[in-house]
Scaffold this active site. Structure first.
Site, PDB file in Angstrom:
ATOM      1  N   ASP A 210      28.143 -39.991 -21.985  1.00  0.00           N
ATOM      2  CA  ASP A 210      29.266 -40.438 -22.812  1.00  0.00           C
ATOM      3  C   ASP A 210      28.848 -40.609 -24.279  1.00  0.00           C
ATOM      4  OD1 ASP A 210      30.481 -40.420 -20.362  1.00  0.00           O
ATOM      5  OD2 ASP A 210      30.431 -42.609 -20.111  1.00  0.00           O
TER       6      ASP A 210
ATOM      7  N   ASP B  42      22.070 -38.183 -21.822  1.00  0.00           N
ATOM      8  CA  ASP B  42      23.105 -39.197 -21.719  1.00  0.00           C
ATOM      9  C   ASP B  42      24.441 -38.436 -21.655  1.00  0.00           C
ATOM     10  OD1 ASP B  42      24.422 -41.797 -22.016  1.00  0.00           O
ATOM     11  OD2 ASP B  42      24.944 -41.062 -24.020  1.00  0.00           O
TER      12      ASP B  42
HETATM   13 MG   LIG Z   1      26.251 -42.748 -24.737  1.00  0.00          MG
END
Ligand SMILES: [Mg+2]
Ligand SMILES: [Zn+2]
Length: 180
Positions: free
Chosen positions: A10, A8
């Site tokens: 962010d 992932d």
């Molecule tokens: Mg995230």
């Protein structure tokens, strides 16, 4: 390379003030470069798998996303880390698309484009969506997931370096067992 760790972006690799997209807001989180090098050394390929609904919501453009992404990848490259690919969902939730995590569409794209063998792959993320999206993988590590309802096959870690360590340890301990 068939074994990947999907990342992932962010809140996992970079600080996320919310819909992060400006290079001026770019900040790689502590332990990320070390953890990624550790995964590479253990024989994992690395690819980013990210929901970017800010595009579909009109908060920023696809060009903004690509510029930020290029900046991140170049920064990691300078630190000895190679990100092989980025798979992203640009849709708003209302679009009900097949690629927004926790749906598995982005992983299916990775299997197709990278030849990733999903049951040998892992996910590292910072949300329940990431943990759930990893259902078809070997497992997931949820950073900040301690005390939460972890899906089957999901581990928790306090930061990225620990998440990487948990994957390397778990993989090593399974060699030679029924799953090896
Ligand atoms: Mg995230
Ligand atoms: Zn999508």
């Amino acid at each position: 390379m068939a074994r990947y760790v999907f990342l992932d972006r962010d809140g996992t690799l970079v600080r996320d003030p919310g819909y992060v997209h400006r290079i001026s807001d770019y900040e790689l989180l502590d332990g990320v470069a070390d953890g990624l090098r550790r995964l590479q050394a253990a024989g994992y390929g690395l690819a980013i798998v990210t929901n970017q609904s800010g595009i579909g919501r009109g908060l920023f453009t696809e060009a903004d996303f690509h510029a930020f992404q290029k900046h991140l990848i170049a920064d990691l490259e300078r630190q000895g880390v190679r990100i092989e690919a980025t798979f992203y969902c640009p849709h708003a939730p209302e679009a009900d698309c097949a690629c927004r995590k926790p749906r598995p569409g982005l992983f299916e794209q990775a299997a197709k484009h990278l030849g990733a063998d999903l049951p040998q792959c892992w996910m590292i993320g910072d949300s329940a969506r990431d943990a759930e999206a990893a259902a078809g993988l070997q497992g997931a590590v949820w950073i900040g997931g301690a005390g939460k309802a972890l899906p089957a096959g999901c581990l928790s870690a306090s930061d990225f370096a620990q998440a990487a360590e948990r994957i390397v340890e778990t993989t090593a301990s399974r060699v030679g067992t029924r799953e090896g």
